[in-house]
Scaffold this motif. Structure first.
Motif, mmCIF file in Angstrom:
data_model
loop_
_atom_site.group_PDB
_atom_site.id
_atom_site.type_symbol
_atom_site.label_atom_id
_atom_site.label_comp_id
_atom_site.label_asym_id
_atom_site.label_seq_id
_atom_site.Cartn_x
_atom_site.Cartn_y
_atom_site.Cartn_z
ATOM 1 N N TYR A 1 0.852 -1.186 0.000
ATOM 2 C CA TYR A 1 0.000 0.000 0.000
ATOM 3 C C TYR A 1 0.884 1.230 0.000
ATOM 4 O O TYR A 1 1.786 1.358 0.820
ATOM 5 C CB TYR A 1 -0.930 -0.024 1.214
ATOM 6 N N ARG A 2 0.638 2.166 -0.910
ATOM 7 C CA ARG A 2 1.479 3.356 -1.053
ATOM 8 C C ARG A 2 0.821 4.615 -0.503
ATOM 9 O O ARG A 2 1.417 5.346 0.250
ATOM 10 C CB ARG A 2 1.835 3.571 -2.530
ATOM 11 N N VAL A 3 -0.410 4.877 -0.943
ATOM 12 C CA VAL A 3 -1.139 6.086 -0.558
ATOM 13 C C VAL A 3 -2.584 5.661 -0.283
ATOM 14 O O VAL A 3 -3.147 4.880 -1.054
ATOM 15 C CB VAL A 3 -1.116 7.135 -1.708
ATOM 16 N N PRO A 4 -3.211 6.152 0.787
ATOM 17 C CA PRO A 4 -4.610 5.785 1.030
ATOM 18 C C PRO A 4 -5.506 6.205 -0.142
ATOM 19 O O PRO A 4 -5.364 7.300 -0.685
ATOM 20 C CB PRO A 4 -4.971 6.568 2.296
ATOM 21 N N LEU A 5 -6.389 5.309 -0.514
ATOM 22 C CA LEU A 5 -7.362 5.582 -1.567
ATOM 23 C C LEU A 5 -8.679 5.910 -0.892
ATOM 24 O O LEU A 5 -9.265 5.074 -0.202
ATOM 25 C CB LEU A 5 -7.505 4.363 -2.483
ATOM 26 N N LEU A 6 -9.123 7.145 -1.069
ATOM 27 C CA LEU A 6 -10.403 7.579 -0.511
ATOM 28 C C LEU A 6 -11.513 7.275 -1.495
ATOM 29 O O LEU A 6 -11.332 7.391 -2.714
ATOM 30 C CB LEU A 6 -10.369 9.070 -0.197
ATOM 31 N N TYR A 7 -12.677 6.917 -0.968
ATOM 32 C CA TYR A 7 -13.815 6.669 -1.850
ATOM 33 C C TYR A 7 -14.108 7.919 -2.668
ATOM 34 O O TYR A 7 -14.040 9.049 -2.178
ATOM 35 C CB TYR A 7 -15.065 6.279 -1.059
ATOM 36 N N ARG A 8 -14.461 7.695 -3.919
ATOM 37 C CA ARG A 8 -14.840 8.774 -4.833
ATOM 38 C C ARG A 8 -15.654 8.179 -5.970
ATOM 39 O O ARG A 8 -15.712 6.958 -6.131
ATOM 40 C CB ARG A 8 -13.589 9.448 -5.382
ATOM 41 N N GLU A 9 -16.258 9.027 -6.757
ATOM 42 C CA GLU A 9 -17.062 8.574 -7.898
ATOM 43 C C GLU A 9 -16.201 8.082 -9.054
ATOM 44 O O GLU A 9 -16.600 7.184 -9.783
ATOM 45 C CB GLU A 9 -17.978 9.703 -8.381
ATOM 46 N N ASP A 10 -15.026 8.680 -9.235
ATOM 47 C CA ASP A 10 -14.161 8.322 -10.364
ATOM 48 C C ASP A 10 -13.504 6.967 -10.148
ATOM 49 O O ASP A 10 -13.068 6.651 -9.041
ATOM 50 C CB ASP A 10 -13.072 9.377 -10.566
ATOM 51 N N PRO A 11 -13.381 6.174 -11.217
ATOM 52 C CA PRO A 11 -12.707 4.881 -11.092
ATOM 53 C C PRO A 11 -11.190 5.067 -10.953
ATOM 54 O O PRO A 11 -10.668 6.166 -11.160
ATOM 55 C CB PRO A 11 -13.035 4.181 -12.413
ATOM 56 N N VAL A 12 -10.519 3.993 -10.589
ATOM 57 C CA VAL A 12 -9.057 3.955 -10.606
ATOM 58 C C VAL A 12 -8.642 2.993 -11.711
ATOM 59 O O VAL A 12 -9.416 2.121 -12.118
ATOM 60 C CB VAL A 12 -8.454 3.498 -9.258
#
Length: 135
Positions: free
Chosen positions: A63-74
């Protein structure tokens, strides 16, 4: 070599109480990308697919950076890091234009579900993997 990229949607339920995507879901995102990538090489006949299946024998995530929930995909980018006659390693990046959220690897074994034994990769499978293999 080129990388397979899957645009992975985030689901509201993926987030924990802090709004971060739960760490276990990174493996699911890797699975979704891998499954879609391999649709290009999977056989149409269900019996043939049982003889020419794949199983995960190892998985790791950094894990590098926390991924916050959002509408856009990764984007989940997948490449073949190493291949041998019976198994291969896939390398993943879960990212967007600004961040790499996680890097992961899986070791995949060519497998016959009926005999419950590993099998050799076919010529078609090797050719498919070569398209995504790191030089």
């Amino acid at each position: 070599m080129h990388t397979y990229t899957y645009s992975c949607p985030l689901r509201w339920a993926d987030a924990d109480t802090y709004g971060h995507v739960n760490n276990a879901l990174y493996l699911r995102y890797m699975e979704e990308a891998r499954t879609r990538m391999f649709q290009q090489v999977l056989l149409a006949d269900a019996a043939e697919r049982r003889w020419h299946s794949f199983v995960v024998s190892r998985a790791a995530v950094e894990y590098r950076v926390p991924l916050l929930y959002r509408e856009d995909p990764v984007d989940v980018c997948v490449r073949v890091a190493q291949r041998r006659s019976v198994q291969f390693d896939l390398a993943y990046e879960i990212r967007d234009a600004q961040h790499v959220y996680a890097e992961g690897t899986t070791t995949i074994v060519a497998y016959n579900l009926d005999t419950r034994r590993p099998r050799r990769l076919t010529g078609t499978e090797l050719t498919f993997l070569d398209r995504y293999t790191t030089p």
